[in-house]
Structure formats: C-alpha cells, structure tokens
Design an enzyme around this catalytic site. Sequence first.
Site, mmCIF file in Angstrom:
data_model
loop_
_atom_site.group_PDB
_atom_site.id
_atom_site.type_symbol
_atom_site.label_atom_id
_atom_site.label_comp_id
_atom_site.label_asym_id
_atom_site.label_seq_id
_atom_site.Cartn_x
_atom_site.Cartn_y
_atom_site.Cartn_z
ATOM 1 N N HIS A 113 0.882 -1.173 0.000
ATOM 2 C CA HIS A 113 0.000 0.000 0.000
ATOM 3 C C HIS A 113 0.922 1.226 0.000
ATOM 4 O O HIS A 113 2.030 1.167 0.532
ATOM 5 C CB HIS A 113 -0.824 -0.060 1.295
ATOM 6 C CG HIS A 113 -1.905 0.954 1.413
ATOM 7 N ND1 HIS A 113 -1.649 2.256 1.733
ATOM 8 C CD2 HIS A 113 -3.254 0.841 1.283
ATOM 9 C CE1 HIS A 113 -2.804 2.908 1.794
ATOM 10 N NE2 HIS A 113 -3.791 2.081 1.526
ATOM 11 N N ASP A 190 3.065 -4.524 7.922
ATOM 12 C CA ASP A 190 1.815 -3.790 7.738
ATOM 13 C C ASP A 190 0.679 -4.795 7.953
ATOM 14 O O ASP A 190 0.401 -5.641 7.103
ATOM 15 C CB ASP A 190 1.785 -3.211 6.315
ATOM 16 C CG ASP A 190 0.435 -2.577 5.977
ATOM 17 O OD1 ASP A 190 -0.507 -2.686 6.793
ATOM 18 O OD2 ASP A 190 0.317 -1.988 4.891
ATOM 19 N N GLN A 193 -4.469 -5.449 6.840
ATOM 20 C CA GLN A 193 -5.424 -6.406 6.274
ATOM 21 C C GLN A 193 -5.350 -7.781 6.929
ATOM 22 O O GLN A 193 -6.129 -8.663 6.572
ATOM 23 C CB GLN A 193 -5.176 -6.563 4.757
ATOM 24 C CG GLN A 193 -5.261 -5.276 3.970
ATOM 25 C CD GLN A 193 -6.634 -4.627 4.058
ATOM 26 O OE1 GLN A 193 -7.615 -5.241 4.481
ATOM 27 N NE2 GLN A 193 -6.715 -3.367 3.682
ATOM 28 N N LYS A 216 -10.579 -0.910 10.292
ATOM 29 C CA LYS A 216 -10.695 -2.099 9.448
ATOM 30 C C LYS A 216 -11.047 -3.338 10.275
ATOM 31 O O LYS A 216 -11.156 -4.429 9.749
ATOM 32 C CB LYS A 216 -9.392 -2.334 8.683
ATOM 33 C CG LYS A 216 -9.086 -1.248 7.649
ATOM 34 C CD LYS A 216 -7.986 -1.701 6.730
ATOM 35 C CE LYS A 216 -7.245 -0.564 6.064
ATOM 36 N NZ LYS A 216 -7.989 0.108 5.015
ATOM 37 N N CYS A 357 -4.772 2.454 -3.615
ATOM 38 C CA CYS A 357 -3.536 2.968 -2.995
ATOM 39 C C CYS A 357 -2.365 2.023 -3.231
ATOM 40 O O CYS A 357 -1.533 1.808 -2.339
ATOM 41 C CB CYS A 357 -3.720 3.207 -1.503
ATOM 42 S SG CYS A 357 -4.946 4.433 -1.125
#
Lengths: 401, 169
Positions: A113, A190, A193, A216, A357
């Site tokens: 991202h 990261d 997700q 999220k 993104c």
Amino acid sequence: MLDTESIRKDFPFLRQGCIYLDSTATSLTPEPVLNKMLEYYREYRANIERGIYKAAQIATDAFEGARAEIARLINAKPEEIILVRNTSEGINLVASGQGLKKGDRVVTTILEHHSNFIVWLRARKRVGAEVKVVMSDGEGFLDLSDFERAINGRTRLVAVTHTSNVLGVRPPVKEIVKMAHDKGALVLVDGAQSVPHTKVDVKALGCDFLAFSGHKMCGPTGAGALYIREDLQEKIEPLCIGGGTIEDVGIDHYRLRQGPSRYEAGTPAIAEVIGMGAAASYLMEIGMPNIAAHDASLTKKVLEGLQEVPSLTLYGPKDPRKRAGIFSFNLGRFHPHDLAVALDAAAGVMVRSGHHCALPLHKHILKLDSGTVRASVYLYNTEQDVEVLLSALSEISKTML
Amino acid sequence: MAKSLYENYKNFPKTDCGYCGNTSCITMLRRFCSGELPLSECIYFRAGLYNVNEFSCSPPVPRGTQKPSISYIRPCPTDADRISVEVSLLPPEGSKYGYFDMITLDNIFNHAVPGLRISPSLGIARLESEWGDVMGFSEGRVLIRRASNESSAFWQLSRFVRSLWAAVS
C-alpha cells in the site's frame, strides 16, 4: 462456525438492505462498539492521564483497558502498544523515528500500500537512504531468494505487508523476519489487512513493528495501533512530542517518559481508542479462528464464482488456500469505476474501484492503467451476498459488454 | 429480507405482455416495489405460475439528491486531469418508480447506436465513446465520467439524454 445471522444484527448499517463488500477499505461498526464510545461521551467525558476526579480516572482506566485488549488481540504486552490514528501513522512513526541515514538500506515489496511505500521513497529523498523493492510474480507471490539478495549488511529495515490489499496474497513474513534478523535488520509488518481477519501473534511472528488500523477491524475511524517490541522503544524517536510525553521539563531541557506515552503527544482520540478496544474484544469473543474460517469459506465460493463470469479477469492466486478474502478483477472493457457504479445501482453491492492505494503494483505487475474493481468479505458477509455479487456481474457481462 | 429490484426481476416473468397495463415487466415491478400495484395485477401471478411470497421489495433507495441537480467531481477519481459530472433529472410528476424505461429503450435502439449498451434487467444504459463514458440509470441519474472539461460534459449529456428521452417512464 460463525452465527452470521446473529452477527449481522449487531451491524446497523446492514439494516438498509445493502450488500457491503468493501471491508478492505473500511469495516462496518457493530452496536457494542458504538455503545462503548457513546458511553464515554455520555457518562465519563473527561481527559485521560490528567485529572484526579473520578470521571477522569474512569476515562483513564477505560483508555488503558482498551490498550490492553488491543495488545491481547496480537499477543503483545500493553506497554508495547502505541496508540496512533491509523496504520499510516504507525508506519510514518517508524520511518521517521528510526534515524535512517545516508547509505542505510530499506527493503520493501511491490505489493505494498502507498502507506508502506512512499514513506521509504521520502527517506531516500530526505536522507539518502537506499530503497530496494522486491518484485512479485504475476499472481503476487514473492520469492524468498529475492529477499536473500536484497537484504544486505547495510539493511536497517524490511517493511512488508502481511496481506496484500489488492491481490489478497500473504507473503511469508515469518521466514522474512528470520532472514532479516540473521542479517541484523529489523522488520516492520503492515498488518492492516491481516489483524482484522486472522489470529496474529507478534511473538510467534517475531516481527519488531506491526501497524494496524481500528477502522478495518470493526472499530471507529481515527484510532490505530503500532506494536513496537519493548526493547526497541528507547531507539525509536517519537513522531510528535508534547503534553503527556514528558517526564521532566526545564527551561533548557526535557526528558521523555518511558513506555508508550512517550509517543502519544496531546489529548488522544479517547472515544475512538475505547471503541477500538471494544472492537478487539468483540472480535476475540467471536474468535479469530472462526472469523478466518468464515472468510476462507466465502473466499472459496467467490473464487469459484468469479472464474465462471464471462469476460471477467481475476487477479492474484486462484487457489483459495493461498489468499485472503480480497478479490480484484476487471470485466471486459468496463472501466472499474463504471462497473462499481453499475453494481451499486443495479444490485446495491458496494465495492471499491481504482488503484486501491497501490499504484506501483498496478503499473509494474498487473500492467493496468485504470485499476481494478475490488470486492472483499468479512464476518458479516453471507453466501447470499456472494451470490448477488456473482449474479449481478454475470448479468452485466451478459447485457452490457 | 427485502430484495433489490434486480434480484426480484431475475425471477420475474419478463414477457412484457402488457396485460397488466404497464409498458413492461420492469415497470410493473417498480410499481409493485413502490406500493402502487399488487402482483396479482399480473396474469402469471394470478394463474399461480409465480409465487407472490417469493417477491419482496422495498421502495428504491434514493441515491443522492432527489431534486434536479448537477454536481461536478473534480478531479475524476482515476484521471486527475479530467472531471466527472453527476446529474439527477426530475422524475415525472407523481412517478414513484423511475424515470427511464430501459425495456422500451432497448427495443428502440437494440444495439443500433455504436457504443450504446442497455441492460433492461439492471436498469442501466451505458455509452462508451472516445470523449468519455456516460451511464444512465432508470431512476433518472446520469453519470458522465472522464470528460475533458465542463462543456464537453454538457455536450455528452445532451447527446445521451436526447436518446434516453425517447423512453421516459
């Protein structure tokens, strides 16, 4: 297995009958989380870590309780959780606080991202750090031998996603961590997700930093978390300093506090953090393995269905075991935005369209100028949601191409 | 749970026989969804060939403003040097079930205009051209994407709407 019908009742947004398939962008918020935030505004609306009156103490306890719940979600200690606005802020904190200098190398991947990509390009521009981007194959798989070559003695950090927000692929982070540590580099993951969808255990993963967002994972917008391994906190400079971060201040000196509060300048998003803590509790009560199993079952159905839609091009792995519930695709010459609008207008299906993104991935791996349409599933989605998506796509393919 | 118009239409007779007094099945369905007509108006339902209980519909959710309006989206989300324009047309007085009748439109044009595709079942018309894409929705909304400027957007709008006005509900 999940009792999806009962879970859906917790989400007021779903009551209008829409089909929400954009949880990768942001998830919906359940009543228990909304109530917890309202409770703060209605019953103990005070600043934290400052007042000594009762409401201030309740607020502080609720805030720190939320930190503990967020820590429990990823098997960290509460002292290792820095409360930030979102994943992007967490990554920026590491990027600016690590003290990168000319010649230091940062290794990242083409799957990232922008939040985990342009910060490193900025470090190159600002201090002359070297940025090495590991490429993937056409489906998004990374080759560990490329990391072996990319990580050298000058590598300070490896910044890698746990789950691609476009292709749903899950890079072999555990192996990457081991490889990086063997060469003396730290690893930033990261987790935007992955943390909402599966059990993430920072101790088992071995990473040094993990950033993720509350919005999220059924929490509100404006609250996120950065895990910094306890022994590293002295070495990472805060992004902001000010009220709440200091132990002592004189006319010509200041000394920062130990622990997470050294990073949390000013009054934080109190209600939102409390909401994020409630979201962590909500997910843990349902059970992360149950959520992961539900995602996996819908993933199988979506993958099989999408491949049967005429003229549809699906990106990423075709094997449901090798991907998360994130599906990017295009339909004939339909522009992704037009297709997303058509799905919304015709069947009330909400999906994301564009570059998500992740422009470098679209440009260099997928070779797409206009981006893709992205559908994604979460704990409140049902097989019926998937069927409506698939039948609407088939109808568009049949009647509009 | 109430289903979308499209979900209901999938299992509808789709004969467009006109015995119910409507121009098309989709119009009949829209009037059912807005509470104007019962499904028993349709001879296929009356004959028991279709089960009334399998159809449930809430009135179409108003998307954006219901008043006639025009809004510019700058820049177009994908092409930074272009613009998108969204137009809401005024529904005919007293109409609760949409603006353009896509079945009739499909019958009129029937793939005759290059780049124009009409989906009666979805209630969408789309015109693809080198100047940008235009989409019209049965409820009276028109979306112009990737227009180079405002006057180009207006030109496309007038061209498209002139076609769609051939079949206002």
